[in-house]
Design an enzyme around this catalytic site. Structure first.
Site, mmCIF file in Angstrom:
data_model
loop_
_atom_site.group_PDB
_atom_site.id
_atom_site.type_symbol
_atom_site.label_atom_id
_atom_site.label_comp_id
_atom_site.label_asym_id
_atom_site.label_seq_id
_atom_site.Cartn_x
_atom_site.Cartn_y
_atom_site.Cartn_z
ATOM 1 N N LYS A 25 7.790 6.162 2.042
ATOM 2 C CA LYS A 25 8.444 4.922 2.488
ATOM 3 C C LYS A 25 9.073 4.199 1.291
ATOM 4 O O LYS A 25 10.134 3.586 1.414
ATOM 5 C CB LYS A 25 7.438 4.007 3.192
ATOM 6 C CG LYS A 25 6.815 4.598 4.451
ATOM 7 C CD LYS A 25 5.867 3.604 5.099
ATOM 8 C CE LYS A 25 5.116 4.217 6.266
ATOM 9 N NZ LYS A 25 4.110 5.208 5.831
ATOM 10 N N CYS A 56 0.883 -1.181 0.000
ATOM 11 C CA CYS A 56 0.000 0.000 0.000
ATOM 12 C C CYS A 56 0.914 1.223 0.000
ATOM 13 O O CYS A 56 1.099 1.867 1.023
ATOM 14 C CB CYS A 56 -0.914 -0.013 1.215
ATOM 15 S SG CYS A 56 -1.814 -1.564 1.463
ATOM 16 N N ASP A 76 1.928 -1.572 5.034
ATOM 17 C CA ASP A 76 1.464 -0.388 5.770
ATOM 18 C C ASP A 76 0.006 -0.157 5.381
ATOM 19 O O ASP A 76 -0.291 0.566 4.440
ATOM 20 C CB ASP A 76 2.334 0.816 5.406
ATOM 21 C CG ASP A 76 2.020 2.038 6.239
ATOM 22 O OD1 ASP A 76 2.000 1.930 7.470
ATOM 23 O OD2 ASP A 76 1.785 3.114 5.647
ATOM 24 N N ASP A 121 -5.716 -4.083 -5.961
ATOM 25 C CA ASP A 121 -6.225 -4.227 -4.601
ATOM 26 C C ASP A 121 -5.217 -5.099 -3.853
ATOM 27 O O ASP A 121 -4.969 -6.245 -4.226
ATOM 28 C CB ASP A 121 -7.599 -4.901 -4.645
ATOM 29 C CG ASP A 121 -8.167 -5.184 -3.260
ATOM 30 O OD1 ASP A 121 -7.461 -4.950 -2.255
ATOM 31 O OD2 ASP A 121 -9.319 -5.654 -3.179
ATOM 32 N N CYS A 123 -1.052 3.621 11.469
ATOM 33 C CA CYS A 123 -0.961 4.843 12.274
ATOM 34 C C CYS A 123 -2.179 4.904 13.194
ATOM 35 O O CYS A 123 -2.769 5.955 13.412
ATOM 36 C CB CYS A 123 -0.833 6.085 11.406
ATOM 37 S SG CYS A 123 -2.004 6.183 10.054
ATOM 38 N N GLY A 182 4.245 7.497 -1.129
ATOM 39 C CA GLY A 182 5.539 7.059 -1.624
ATOM 40 C C GLY A 182 6.763 7.418 -0.805
ATOM 41 O O GLY A 182 7.872 7.106 -1.215
#
Length: 738
Positions: free
Chosen positions: A193, A187, A271, A245, A324, A191
């Site tokens: 990471k 995921c 993530d 997906d 998060c 961008g």
């Protein structure tokens, strides 16, 4: 008249009819102003009783620290930045920051308040990440800070600095990626990471083509182009962007010694989408919108994505799961369920010593589930049947104490905002010990009913209402326990029946494969006998080792205007998966001709003047350039180690040798970046196109020189033998396969 205009007029009429001094009039307006109404919008009250009740009950915060926890959540998030790029370049930017901009902030006061000098994040390697309490308001207010503010804005736009939240830097570090690793970012958008991972691949700048690569995926097609934009900044041939997906991302195939094998990844970053209550400090809308329903609705998707990631991880590989969110329903519950269904194939890694200086809380081993209206359930058996669609058994901790203890959930990391002045975050690092249990089972006999064993791989419905069918027969069989050997054989049979041309990764021929309705251009690798390549090879005296088979175009017909370069590993992936997919530093080591070594003064002239005449450059540069034919050149600056005060990182630029002048092909922000690295500051005043205004340390350059030459150059470029540009420098090998 629009609805908004009518509403405004109605409000004005009501105001005019109100008598002065009423509570709704003057006094009411005063109260609204005191409450923080600015610009017509009320200030969001940073309070949510249900949030406090929920997390106090779950005891995620150590005893005696609750007030500090809540106080930190109500404070704005400090600005953090990460120095991007490869090592030698990053060190130059760090040197510039520490010795110029940060020093100017020492003992500085704005409105009587002392400005805090940025500090390095103690746990980030080599001081490449910093945090500061400077707000945007302060940065814009003080003339002393304007230079620093302009530096941050410009360097961020050129990709040399990333304004990345501190906690989001943690997952790539814990992934512990090396240049030979095959990496999947499930995921990936926007961008930040992903760029960290690309930098890890290029840890050794002397190796233009690392063995590893990053495949960055996102479900949103538009966000995929944002990923491409981020990746282009690093000019890497080892990044590929795909659009799927994540919970049903297809298995890819690669060719290994003439035999097709399933691609398993050495590292996977997972993530996942989450409720985001760890981001309250910057996304203040979460305060009023927070409810446990968000976590209950996301839990299933998060578990499906994590399961799909675990399936595609190689034995011995490492997967990082992160959110998060502080909620155990999205965190420990997902990890516990994944560990339980893996039957020992996965285990949590102990990473407590991998980031010294980072403060974290161990994962929870016990938690409860709460509905949006405050009803608690300690275990699945307590949940009434009417709630079974909303609350699932995977949301609860395992009942068996021995099984729970063996999971070592305490090895998960929960980052609390008040411990190091960050956002909230959760990270778990998983290591794969063996194949997932459903991949070990023997394949079913032909004709046996194939009931889906688990809804993990169900395909979503597309926007048109047509079901987005799984990538191939292969994907539909994965849920029935089919073995990897049969997966390979079936895939070969399917592809051998097709009419695929060699070297062409075109859009899939079957209409059912049109996913989400986005059409992409094909990926066409240049065949060995293509007449396009020999003139380019001769013009640049390309080394025989140049990997010409890794060049591709985006068209099967017409003139090839651009060439793209990918690594041989990504070429392998592209050639073997077109039916299952949607969606200069690299070239320099192979070039043996048309390389001009320039001095630091030459670089300054080339970056501050649009088309300087050759005679304006140093005599050494002029001698190298004067006998060269018109066309593209490589401009190379090598640092002088005997002059440590000068720029100490090499620069390689693409340029154009015109009829009587020289120019560089460098985007505006990169020009400003290189000039800063050489100690020339760019003023914040409005700049005329093509003119860089310097401070008193350098003379202000004049307007564009020799417009006629510039026009001649464009005409020459179109007719030149190297008119076809190679896109690895501009596109970085970042492609969006279908």
């Amino acid at each position: 008249m629009g609805r908004r205009a009518r509403c405004r007029r109605l409000q004005q009429q009501q105001q005019q009819r109100r008598p002065e001094g009423t509570e709704d009039g003057a006094e009411g307006a005063g109260k609204r102003h005191d409450a923080g109404w600015e610009g017509g919008y009320p200030e969001i009250v940073k309070e949510n009783k249900l949030f406090e009740h929920y997390y106090q009950e779950l005891k995620i915060v150590p005893e005696g620290e609750w007030d500090q926890f809540m106080e930190a959540l109500r404070e704005p998030l400090p600005a953090t930045l990460r120095i991007t790029g490869y090592k030698s370049h990053a060190k130059e930017i760090l040197h510039c920051l520490k010795n110029k901009y940060f020093k100017e902030l020492e003992d500085l006061e704005v409105d009587g308040q002392k400005v805090e000098v940025p500090q390095p994040l103690s746990w980030y390697p080599e001081e490449l990440a910093w945090h500061t309490n400077l707000s945007r308001k302060i940065l814009r207010k003080s003339p002393q800070l304007e230079k620093f503010h302009q530096f941050l804005v410009s360097e961020t736009e050129s990709g040399n600095i990333s304004r990345q939240e501190a906690v989001s830097m943690i997952p790539p570090l814990l992934l512990n990626a090396h240049p030979h690793h095959k990496i999947l970012d499930m995921c990936a958008a926007p961008g930040s990471k992903t760029t960290q991972l690309i930098e890890m691949l290029h840890a050794d700048m002397n190796v233009p083509f690392p063995e590893g690569f990053v495949i960055a995926n996102d479900v949103d097609n538009k966000r995929c182009y944002l990923l491409v934009h981020q990746a282009k900044r690093l000019s890497s041939p080892c990044i590929m962007v795909v659009n799927h997906d994540a919970s049903s991302i297809p298995r890819l195939m690669i060719d290994v010694n003439g035999k097709k094998e399933v691609l398993f990844y050495d590292r996977i970053l997972c993530d996942v989408p989450c409720s985001g209550d760890g981001t309250m400090r910057k996304n203040i809308d979460v305060w009023k919108k927070w409810t446990t329903l968000n976590s209950l609705q996301l839990h299933g998707l998060q578990l499906r994505i994590a399961t799909r990631g675990a399936e595609q991880l190689v034995e011995g590989g490492r997967m990082v799961y992160s959110t998060c969110s502080l909620n155990p329903i999205e965190d420990e519950a997902v990890i516990a369920s994944l560990l339980e269904k893996s039957e020992g194939a996965l285990e949590l890694a102990d990473v407590s010593s991998e980031l010294p200086g980072l403060k974290w809380m161990p994962g929870l081993t016990q938690w409860k589930v709460m509905t949006k209206d405050g009803q608690w359930f300690a275990e699945w058996d307590e949940v009434p049947h009417s709630r079974h669609t909303q609350i699932r058994p995977t949301m609860f901790p395992p009942k068996d104490p021995e099984k729970l203890q063996a999971m070592h959930l305490e090895r998960c990391l929960r980052i609390l905002p008040h411990h190091q002045n960050t956002g909230g975050f959760f990270v778990a690092v998983l290591v794969k010990k063996s194949s997932m249990p459903w991949n070990k089972r023997p394949p079913k006999l032909q004709g046996e009913s194939a009931k889906p064993r688990d809804p993990v791989q169900s395909s979503p419905a597309g926007p048109t209402g047509e079901k987005a069918v799984g990538p191939s027969e292969l994907e539909r069989k994965l849920d029935t326990g089919i073995g990897d050997a049969e997966i390979v054989q079936r895939t070969e049979d399917l592809e051998n029946n097709g009419n695929k041309k060699d070297g062409v990764c075109g859009p899939p021929p079957s209409k059912k494969m049109k996913l989400f309705g986005f059409k992409e251009d094909p990926f066409v690798f240049i065949p060995e006998d293509d007449p396009l390549f020999p003139p380019i090879q001769k013009f640049y005296a390309l080394d025989p080792s140049f990997p010409r088979m890794n060049l591709l175009t985006r068209t099967t017909e017409g003139k090839k205007r651009q060439l793209y370069m990918v690594s041989k590993e990504l070429r392998n992936v592209l050639l073997n998966n077109s039916e299952r997919m949607k969606g200069i530093y690299t070239l320099y080591p192979f070039i043996n001709s048309r390389i001009i070594t320039v001095s630091l003064e030459d670089v300054k002239i080339l970056l501050t003047q649009e088309n300087p005449f050759l005679r304006k450059l140093s005599s050494e540069t002029y001698i190298q350039a004067k006998d060269l034919a018109k066309g593209s050149v490589v401009l190379k600056y090598e640092p002088d180690p005997t002059k440590p005060d000068t720029l100490q990182c090499p620069i390689v630029l693409c340029g154009w040798r015109g009829k009587a002048s020289m120019r560089t092909f460098v985007p505006k922000n990169e020009r400003l970046h290189y000039l800063r690295m050489m100690g020339l500051e760019v003023l914040a005043e409005k700049r005329k196109e093509g003119t860089a205004l310097m401070d008193e340390s350098a003379a202000t350059s004049g307007p564009l020189e020799d417009d006629k030459v510039s026009a001649d150059q464009r005409a020459e470029q179109a007719a030149s033998p190297d008119a076809t540009s190679t896109g690895s420098d501009s596109a970085g090998g970042a492609t969006v396969p279908r």
